[in-house]
Design a protein around this motif. Sequence first.
Motif, short mmCIF file in Angstrom:
data_model
loop_
_atom_site.label_atom_id
_atom_site.label_comp_id
_atom_site.label_asym_id
_atom_site.label_seq_id
_atom_site.Cartn_x
_atom_site.Cartn_y
_atom_site.Cartn_z
N LEU A 1 22.83 29.81 81.83
CA LEU A 1 21.68 28.93 81.61
C LEU A 1 22.03 27.49 81.99
N LEU A 2 23.24 27.07 81.67
CA LEU A 2 23.68 25.71 82.03
C LEU A 2 23.65 25.53 83.55
N ARG A 3 24.15 26.53 84.26
CA ARG A 3 24.13 26.45 85.73
C ARG A 3 22.70 26.38 86.25
N ARG A 4 21.82 27.15 85.62
CA ARG A 4 20.43 27.24 86.07
C ARG A 4 19.67 25.91 85.89
N ILE A 5 20.09 25.08 84.93
CA ILE A 5 19.38 23.83 84.69
C ILE A 5 20.09 22.62 85.30
N GLY A 6 21.22 22.89 85.99
CA GLY A 6 21.89 21.80 86.71
C GLY A 6 22.95 21.06 85.94
N ARG A 7 23.43 21.62 84.82
CA ARG A 7 24.49 20.96 84.07
C ARG A 7 25.84 21.18 84.74
N ILE A 8 26.77 20.24 84.53
CA ILE A 8 28.07 20.31 85.22
C ILE A 8 29.17 20.87 84.32
N HIS A 9 28.85 21.22 83.08
CA HIS A 9 29.87 21.67 82.14
C HIS A 9 29.60 23.10 81.70
N SER A 10 30.56 23.71 81.06
CA SER A 10 30.42 25.05 80.49
C SER A 10 30.27 24.93 78.98
N GLY A 11 29.91 26.04 78.35
CA GLY A 11 29.83 26.06 76.90
C GLY A 11 31.18 25.81 76.27
N GLN A 12 32.24 26.35 76.87
CA GLN A 12 33.59 26.14 76.35
C GLN A 12 33.99 24.67 76.45
N GLN A 13 33.64 24.02 77.54
CA GLN A 13 33.94 22.59 77.68
C GLN A 13 33.23 21.77 76.61
N ALA A 14 32.00 22.17 76.28
CA ALA A 14 31.26 21.45 75.24
C ALA A 14 31.99 21.56 73.90
N ALA A 15 32.40 22.77 73.55
CA ALA A 15 33.11 22.97 72.29
C ALA A 15 34.43 22.19 72.29
N GLU A 16 35.14 22.20 73.40
CA GLU A 16 36.41 21.49 73.49
C GLU A 16 36.21 19.99 73.39
N ALA A 17 35.12 19.47 73.98
CA ALA A 17 34.84 18.04 73.93
C ALA A 17 34.61 17.59 72.48
N VAL A 18 33.90 18.40 71.71
CA VAL A 18 33.66 18.07 70.31
C VAL A 18 34.97 18.05 69.53
N GLU A 19 35.80 19.02 69.75
CA GLU A 19 37.09 19.06 69.05
C GLU A 19 37.99 17.90 69.46
N MET A 20 37.96 17.53 70.74
CA MET A 20 38.74 16.37 71.18
C MET A 20 38.22 15.09 70.53
N ALA A 21 36.90 14.98 70.38
CA ALA A 21 36.32 13.80 69.75
C ALA A 21 36.77 13.69 68.30
N LYS A 22 36.80 14.81 67.61
CA LYS A 22 37.26 14.80 66.22
C LYS A 22 38.72 14.37 66.15
N LYS A 23 39.52 14.87 67.08
CA LYS A 23 40.94 14.51 67.12
C LYS A 23 41.12 13.01 67.37
N ALA A 24 40.20 12.43 68.15
CA ALA A 24 40.28 10.99 68.45
C ALA A 24 39.89 10.14 67.24
N GLY A 25 39.21 10.74 66.25
CA GLY A 25 38.83 10.00 65.05
C GLY A 25 37.35 10.04 64.72
N PHE A 26 36.54 10.59 65.61
CA PHE A 26 35.09 10.59 65.40
C PHE A 26 34.69 11.62 64.34
N THR A 27 33.85 11.18 63.42
CA THR A 27 33.26 12.10 62.44
C THR A 27 31.75 12.18 62.60
N ASN A 28 31.16 11.15 63.19
CA ASN A 28 29.70 11.11 63.36
C ASN A 28 29.36 11.58 64.78
N LEU A 29 29.09 12.88 64.90
CA LEU A 29 28.85 13.48 66.21
C LEU A 29 27.47 14.12 66.24
N SER A 30 26.78 13.95 67.37
CA SER A 30 25.46 14.54 67.58
C SER A 30 25.49 15.45 68.80
#
Length: 388
Positions: free
Chosen positions: A133-162
């Motif tokens: 579905l991501l490919r079909r709508i023109g997104r450049i990331h995968s579902g796994q990359q999205a999950a990894e980005a959130v975890e990296m943000a938490k590791k950096a110190g972010f708690t307020n994530l949308s």
Amino acid sequence: MDAKQWGVYVHIPFCRQKCFYCDFPSFAGRERYWEDYTGALCREIAVRGSYYRQLWGRPATIYLGGGTPSVLPAKLMAQLLTKLRQVFLADDKAEEFTVECNPGTVDEAYLAMLWEQGVNRLSFGVQSFDDELLRRIGRIHSGQQAAEAVEMAKKAGFTNLSLDLMYGLPGQTLAQLQASVKQALALSPKHISIYGLQLEEGTAFYRMQELGKLNLPEDEVAEAMYDYMTEYLPSQGYERYEISNFAQPGFASRHNLSYWQDVPYLGLGAAAHSYLDGQRWAALADLDHYMEAIRENRIPVEPEEPATAAIAMEEFCFLALRTARGISREKFRQKFGRELDDLYGTVMKELFAKKLLADDGRCIFLTSQGMKYGNLVFEKFLLDEQDF
């Protein structure tokens, strides 16, 4: 004016690839502009930003949107954030300092830099966790990359994530939406936005629809998607505070609420809009024209046509009705010198009877059914200019 009652929006009009549904003022393939645009934007912040900082004090919120702000290289983003802190915050911190990110454009070092620069909230444009579905709508990331980005943000110190998700996408099923919502919740974001696909003129999807090549879900499927998210998210602790937005208690987006609650904001950058002292302003959208104006020490904005009294009241009502709180009678009276019930009494009774609108004495607001059919409610709040 109370320093807490205004915000700053900064527009980054670049992206790696234009999504097929996007009609925002953003451009792919403009890497040659990145450095010059950042420099021009910093100069605008220094001039216009300093003026309003001195006039109104520290803004409560700063929001970098786009486009894809995180497409800017770390060096340029750090330059921009440093300037924003110098001008607007000095040694203080913004109560809410948001940067929109595409999961396909960040890594641990980039997210750590954002945190160190004072950013305290990230909004990830995920849209779906389904790779096809991501490919079909023109997104450049995968579902796994999205999950990894959130975890990296938490590791950096972010708690307020949308996280942003979408429904009603071409070929999307209810099961796919349900899976994406549950995958989003597994990451424990504080805030979730879910937007229904809108076919906007000038987008790739709009052209595909005209050619009969867009396989959209049937209306009843799209409605089932809407019903699912509006029932499931509150059951998981996410309060619906605006038509498309859900948050854990205390984590509603203050910046976005300012748009709907008639709070002034300063827009900086090409195509950015401002709302200052009741007047709306639009910045030059063309990148070359915007940067030329900055080089020539011209303010790169133009006033929009002043709203008539009727249009101002309509807009006030439309925006307020998007929120769970709705239209404050007192605020309407203070702003316009008119009673809400005198202008809209008949319309309100009709909408009360249809269970689309409710009243707690101080405010009128959309019911859950009213939120579902918001456009039907909004059109009832159009006024006849002859009444003024």
